[in-house]
Write a protein that holds these residues in place. Structure first.
Motif, mmCIF file in Angstrom:
data_model
loop_
_atom_site.group_PDB
_atom_site.id
_atom_site.type_symbol
_atom_site.label_atom_id
_atom_site.label_comp_id
_atom_site.label_asym_id
_atom_site.label_seq_id
_atom_site.Cartn_x
_atom_site.Cartn_y
_atom_site.Cartn_z
ATOM 1 N N LEU A 49 45.512 33.859 32.662
ATOM 2 C CA LEU A 49 45.333 33.500 34.073
ATOM 3 C C LEU A 49 44.629 34.640 34.787
ATOM 4 N N SER A 50 43.690 34.308 35.648
ATOM 5 C CA SER A 50 43.033 35.332 36.460
ATOM 6 C C SER A 50 44.024 35.881 37.476
ATOM 7 N N ASP A 51 43.692 37.019 38.049
ATOM 8 C CA ASP A 51 44.537 37.594 39.097
ATOM 9 C C ASP A 51 44.661 36.631 40.276
ATOM 10 N N ALA A 52 43.560 35.967 40.627
ATOM 11 C CA ALA A 52 43.595 35.017 41.750
ATOM 12 C C ALA A 52 44.550 33.866 41.453
ATOM 13 N N ASN A 70 42.466 25.875 39.555
ATOM 14 C CA ASN A 70 41.565 24.751 39.796
ATOM 15 C C ASN A 70 40.401 24.726 38.805
ATOM 16 N N THR A 71 40.327 25.734 37.939
ATOM 17 C CA THR A 71 39.251 25.818 36.966
ATOM 18 C C THR A 71 39.805 26.309 35.638
ATOM 19 N N VAL A 72 39.478 25.594 34.562
ATOM 20 C CA VAL A 72 39.844 26.036 33.217
ATOM 21 C C VAL A 72 38.554 26.262 32.445
ATOM 22 N N ILE A 73 38.441 27.448 31.878
ATOM 23 C CA ILE A 73 37.269 27.814 31.080
ATOM 24 C C ILE A 73 37.727 27.939 29.632
ATOM 25 N N PRO A 133 47.505 16.511 41.363
ATOM 26 C CA PRO A 133 48.739 17.297 41.368
ATOM 27 C C PRO A 133 48.890 18.226 40.163
ATOM 28 N N HIS A 134 47.809 18.512 39.440
ATOM 29 C CA HIS A 134 47.909 19.240 38.174
ATOM 30 C C HIS A 134 47.676 20.743 38.285
ATOM 31 N N LYS A 135 47.319 21.236 39.457
ATOM 32 C CA LYS A 135 46.949 22.646 39.620
ATOM 33 C C LYS A 135 48.056 23.618 39.230
ATOM 34 N N GLN A 136 49.295 23.257 39.443
ATOM 35 C CA GLN A 136 50.407 24.123 39.050
ATOM 36 C C GLN A 136 50.955 23.740 37.684
ATOM 37 N N ASN A 137 50.950 22.453 37.376
ATOM 38 C CA ASN A 137 51.509 21.974 36.118
ATOM 39 C C ASN A 137 50.773 22.492 34.892
ATOM 40 N N ILE A 138 49.488 22.776 35.017
ATOM 41 C CA ILE A 138 48.695 23.200 33.870
ATOM 42 C C ILE A 138 48.912 24.679 33.507
ATOM 43 N N GLY A 192 42.493 30.258 32.849
ATOM 44 C CA GLY A 192 42.681 29.575 34.124
ATOM 45 C C GLY A 192 42.310 30.458 35.296
ATOM 46 N N ASP A 193 41.586 29.892 36.239
ATOM 47 C CA ASP A 193 41.171 30.640 37.429
ATOM 48 C C ASP A 193 41.375 29.764 38.660
ATOM 49 N N ASN A 194 41.385 30.387 39.832
ATOM 50 C CA ASN A 194 41.428 29.661 41.085
ATOM 51 C C ASN A 194 40.289 30.163 41.952
ATOM 52 N N THR A 195 39.364 29.266 42.274
ATOM 53 C CA THR A 195 38.204 29.622 43.092
ATOM 54 C C THR A 195 38.279 29.003 44.484
ATOM 55 N N ASP A 196 39.388 28.322 44.784
ATOM 56 C CA ASP A 196 39.533 27.687 46.106
ATOM 57 C C ASP A 196 39.378 28.693 47.242
ATOM 58 N N TRP A 197 39.919 29.877 47.059
ATOM 59 C CA TRP A 197 39.932 30.864 48.140
ATOM 60 C C TRP A 197 38.526 31.323 48.524
#
Length: 87
Positions: free
Chosen positions: A18-21, A29-32, A6-11, A51-56
């Motif tokens: 934050l990336s555009d995605a 879902n990814t922290v670099i 449940p941490h994807k939004q909390n972080i 922070g990035d989101n690669t789920d899509w």
């Protein structure tokens, strides 16, 4: 670093960039962890959390193929307007 429910939004508020995605989807879902030179801080190395989101990416191609289009948004092969959404 991988981030799961449940941490994807909390972080998000704890990250520096934050990336555009990630911004558009509203979750990460990814922290670099990067060391970058920040000019405003006397050219010192500063640790930056990106922070990035690669789920899509994993669902974009199958959905596009299924819809008969190279894009989730736009027109399908029959000329009908269609619009994707964040999952």
């Amino acid at each position: 670093l991988s981030v799961t429910i449940p941490h994807k939004q909390n972080i998000m508020p704890h990250l520096d960039i934050l990336s555009d995605a990630a911004k558009e989807i509203g979750s990460v879902n990814t922290v670099i962890v990067k060391d970058e030179v920040i000019e405003e801080v006397d050219d010192e190395l500063t640790r930056v959390l990106y922070g990035d989101n690669t789920d899509w990416i994993g669902i974009h191609k199958p959905i596009s193929r299924r819809m008969g289009s190279s894009s989730v948004d736009g027109e399908n092969k029959d000329g009908q307007q269609q619009r994707g959404c964040a999952l």
